[in-house]
Scaffold this motif. Structure first.
Motif, PDB file in Angstrom:
ATOM      1  N   ARG A  30     -24.755  60.356-143.532  1.00  0.00           N
ATOM      2  CA  ARG A  30     -23.832  61.420-143.121  1.00  0.00           C
ATOM      3  C   ARG A  30     -23.052  61.054-141.864  1.00  0.00           C
ATOM      4  NH1 ARG A  30     -25.786  66.180-141.485  1.00  0.00           N
ATOM      5  NH2 ARG A  30     -27.755  65.309-140.730  1.00  0.00           N
ATOM      6  N   PHE A  31     -23.691  60.317-140.957  1.00  0.00           N
ATOM      7  CA  PHE A  31     -23.063  59.942-139.690  1.00  0.00           C
ATOM      8  C   PHE A  31     -22.750  58.455-139.699  1.00  0.00           C
ATOM      9  CE2 PHE A  31     -25.120  63.396-136.771  1.00  0.00           C
ATOM     10  CZ  PHE A  31     -24.700  64.381-137.662  1.00  0.00           C
ATOM     11  N   THR A  32     -21.668  58.086-139.029  1.00  0.00           N
ATOM     12  CA  THR A  32     -21.296  56.688-138.878  1.00  0.00           C
ATOM     13  C   THR A  32     -20.935  56.417-137.428  1.00  0.00           C
ATOM     14  OG1 THR A  32     -20.420  56.594-141.136  1.00  0.00           O
ATOM     15  CG2 THR A  32     -19.751  54.847-139.619  1.00  0.00           C
ATOM     16  N   ILE A  33     -21.605  55.425-136.849  1.00  0.00           N
ATOM     17  CA  ILE A  33     -21.296  55.024-135.485  1.00  0.00           C
ATOM     18  C   ILE A  33     -20.424  53.777-135.524  1.00  0.00           C
ATOM     19  CG2 ILE A  33     -23.400  53.613-135.237  1.00  0.00           C
ATOM     20  CD1 ILE A  33     -23.500  54.551-132.282  1.00  0.00           C
ATOM     21  N   SER A  34     -19.458  53.725-134.628  1.00  0.00           N
ATOM     22  CA  SER A  34     -18.580  52.560-134.535  1.00  0.00           C
ATOM     23  C   SER A  34     -18.152  52.393-133.079  1.00  0.00           C
ATOM     24  CB  SER A  34     -17.363  52.719-135.448  1.00  0.00           C
ATOM     25  OG  SER A  34     -16.592  53.845-135.066  1.00  0.00           O
ATOM     26  N   ARG A  35     -17.565  51.258-132.775  1.00  0.00           N
ATOM     27  CA  ARG A  35     -17.123  51.015-131.411  1.00  0.00           C
ATOM     28  C   ARG A  35     -15.830  50.225-131.401  1.00  0.00           C
ATOM     29  NH1 ARG A  35     -21.886  47.675-128.660  1.00  0.00           N
ATOM     30  NH2 ARG A  35     -20.358  47.224-127.017  1.00  0.00           N
ATOM     31  N   ASP A  36     -15.063  50.438-130.336  1.00  0.00           N
ATOM     32  CA  ASP A  36     -13.843  49.683-130.083  1.00  0.00           C
ATOM     33  C   ASP A  36     -14.055  48.987-128.751  1.00  0.00           C
ATOM     34  OD1 ASP A  36     -11.336  48.766-129.305  1.00  0.00           O
ATOM     35  OD2 ASP A  36     -10.284  50.420-130.282  1.00  0.00           O
ATOM     36  N   ASN A  37     -14.380  47.716-128.794  1.00  0.00           N
ATOM     37  CA  ASN A  37     -14.715  46.996-127.576  1.00  0.00           C
ATOM     38  C   ASN A  37     -13.514  46.883-126.625  1.00  0.00           C
ATOM     39  OD1 ASN A  37     -17.422  46.539-128.329  1.00  0.00           O
ATOM     40  ND2 ASN A  37     -16.809  44.790-129.570  1.00  0.00           N
ATOM     41  N   ALA A  38     -12.318  46.795-127.179  1.00  0.00           N
ATOM     42  CA  ALA A  38     -11.127  46.696-126.334  1.00  0.00           C
ATOM     43  C   ALA A  38     -10.933  47.954-125.497  1.00  0.00           C
ATOM     44  CB  ALA A  38      -9.898  46.445-127.193  1.00  0.00           C
ATOM     45  N   LYS A  39     -11.404  49.092-126.025  1.00  0.00           N
ATOM     46  CA  LYS A  39     -11.272  50.369-125.316  1.00  0.00           C
ATOM     47  C   LYS A  39     -12.587  50.806-124.675  1.00  0.00           C
ATOM     48  CE  LYS A  39      -7.616  52.107-128.365  1.00  0.00           C
ATOM     49  NZ  LYS A  39      -7.201  53.190-129.300  1.00  0.00           N
ATOM     50  N   ASN A  40     -13.635  49.991-124.806  1.00  0.00           N
ATOM     51  CA  ASN A  40     -14.959  50.372-124.277  1.00  0.00           C
ATOM     52  C   ASN A  40     -15.346  51.772-124.747  1.00  0.00           C
ATOM     53  OD1 ASN A  40     -15.554  47.995-122.766  1.00  0.00           O
ATOM     54  ND2 ASN A  40     -14.077  48.655-121.224  1.00  0.00           N
ATOM     55  N   THR A  41     -15.142  52.014-126.014  1.00  0.00           N
ATOM     56  CA  THR A  41     -15.351  53.342-126.579  1.00  0.00           C
ATOM     57  C   THR A  41     -16.252  53.268-127.804  1.00  0.00           C
ATOM     58  OG1 THR A  41     -13.203  54.110-125.786  1.00  0.00           O
ATOM     59  CG2 THR A  41     -14.201  55.356-127.581  1.00  0.00           C
ATOM     60  N   VAL A  42     -17.138  54.247-127.901  1.00  0.00           N
ATOM     61  CA  VAL A  42     -17.996  54.380-129.068  1.00  0.00           C
ATOM     62  C   VAL A  42     -17.681  55.710-129.741  1.00  0.00           C
ATOM     63  CG1 VAL A  42     -19.916  55.406-127.773  1.00  0.00           C
ATOM     64  CG2 VAL A  42     -20.363  54.223-129.937  1.00  0.00           C
ATOM     65  N   TYR A  43     -17.764  55.725-131.055  1.00  0.00           N
ATOM     66  CA  TYR A  43     -17.455  56.910-131.841  1.00  0.00           C
ATOM     67  C   TYR A  43     -18.653  57.292-132.694  1.00  0.00           C
ATOM     68  CZ  TYR A  43     -12.748  55.223-130.737  1.00  0.00           C
ATOM     69  OH  TYR A  43     -11.633  54.770-130.086  1.00  0.00           O
ATOM     70  N   LEU A  44     -18.718  58.574-133.007  1.00  0.00           N
ATOM     71  CA  LEU A  44     -19.704  59.052-133.961  1.00  0.00           C
ATOM     72  C   LEU A  44     -18.983  59.967-134.936  1.00  0.00           C
ATOM     73  CD1 LEU A  44     -22.759  58.974-134.674  1.00  0.00           C
ATOM     74  CD2 LEU A  44     -22.968  61.163-133.473  1.00  0.00           C
ATOM     75  N   GLN A  45     -18.779  59.481-136.141  1.00  0.00           N
ATOM     76  CA  GLN A  45     -18.170  60.283-137.190  1.00  0.00           C
ATOM     77  C   GLN A  45     -19.278  61.033-137.912  1.00  0.00           C
ATOM     78  OE1 GLN A  45     -14.769  60.705-138.134  1.00  0.00           O
ATOM     79  NE2 GLN A  45     -15.722  62.331-139.351  1.00  0.00           N
ATOM     80  N   MET A  46     -19.194  62.345-137.875  1.00  0.00           N
ATOM     81  CA  MET A  46     -20.236  63.179-138.465  1.00  0.00           C
ATOM     82  C   MET A  46     -19.655  63.952-139.644  1.00  0.00           C
ATOM     83  SD  MET A  46     -22.028  64.594-134.973  1.00  0.00           S
ATOM     84  CE  MET A  46     -20.594  65.516-134.457  1.00  0.00           C
ATOM     85  N   SER A  47     -20.272  63.791-140.783  1.00  0.00           N
ATOM     86  CA  SER A  47     -19.826  64.481-141.984  1.00  0.00           C
ATOM     87  C   SER A  47     -21.012  65.207-142.602  1.00  0.00           C
ATOM     88  CB  SER A  47     -19.246  63.479-142.992  1.00  0.00           C
ATOM     89  OG  SER A  47     -18.178  62.749-142.433  1.00  0.00           O
ATOM     90  N   GLY A  48     -20.717  66.139-143.503  1.00  0.00           N
ATOM     91  CA  GLY A  48     -21.805  66.873-144.133  1.00  0.00           C
ATOM     92  C   GLY A  48     -22.692  67.559-143.114  1.00  0.00           C
ATOM     93  N   LEU A  49     -22.076  68.119-142.080  1.00  0.00           N
ATOM     94  CA  LEU A  49     -22.865  68.701-140.989  1.00  0.00           C
ATOM     95  C   LEU A  49     -23.704  69.876-141.459  1.00  0.00           C
ATOM     96  CD1 LEU A  49     -20.218  68.329-138.191  1.00  0.00           C
ATOM     97  CD2 LEU A  49     -22.558  67.472-138.076  1.00  0.00           C
ATOM     98  N   LYS A  50     -24.891  69.980-140.869  1.00  0.00           N
ATOM     99  CA  LYS A  50     -25.848  71.027-141.188  1.00  0.00           C
ATOM    100  C   LYS A  50     -26.145  71.831-139.924  1.00  0.00           C
ATOM    101  CE  LYS A  50     -28.146  67.857-144.421  1.00  0.00           C
ATOM    102  NZ  LYS A  50     -29.432  67.199-144.766  1.00  0.00           N
TER     103      LYS A  50
END
Length: 123
Positions: free
Chosen positions: A66-86
């Motif tokens: 349901r969740f996907t973590i990703s990062r953009d090293n050039a922006k020093n940023t991490v993301y958490l895409q959350m779907s199917g939230l409960k």
């Protein structure tokens, strides 16, 4: 010192989606692992997901698929895409990062946490 600032929390209906972002700022640092924890009212903080500098990911069983973590090293940023939230995903979500910061005394390991962002899922 490395600061982390989260954004993207909010109120969403069950089954909906949200994307959290966390940007790291400071000077002369490199990040190894970034991740997300969460803490629900009356419960202990728990790991949600982590991502290494080599893009290896780990997820809590409760969010796998349901969740996907990703990062953009050039922006020093991490993301958490959350779907199917409960409703049980309702919590304060905290970003974290560890790595090395260059100081006048040489490289020093650091670990930093964000201030948290509230995610509320209504049923």
């Amino acid at each position: 010192q490395v600061q982390l600032v989260e954004s993207g929390g909010g109120l969403v209906q069950a089954g909906g989606s949200l994307r959290l972002s966390c940007a790291a700022s400071g000077s002369s640092f490199s990040i190894n692992t970034m991740g997300w924890d969460r803490q629900a009212p009356g419960k202990q903080r728990e790991l949600v997901a982590i991502i290494t500098s080599g893009d290896r990911t780990t997820y809590a069983d409760s969010v796998k698929g349901r969740f996907t973590i990703s990062r953009d090293n050039a922006k020093n940023t991490v993301y958490l895409q959350m779907s199917g939230l409960k409703p049980e995903d309702t919590a304060v979500y905290y970003c974290n990062a560890d790595g090395v910061v260059l100081t006048t005394k040489g490289p020093v390991d650091f670990g930093s946490w964000g201030q948290g962002t509230q995610v509320t899922v209504s049923s």
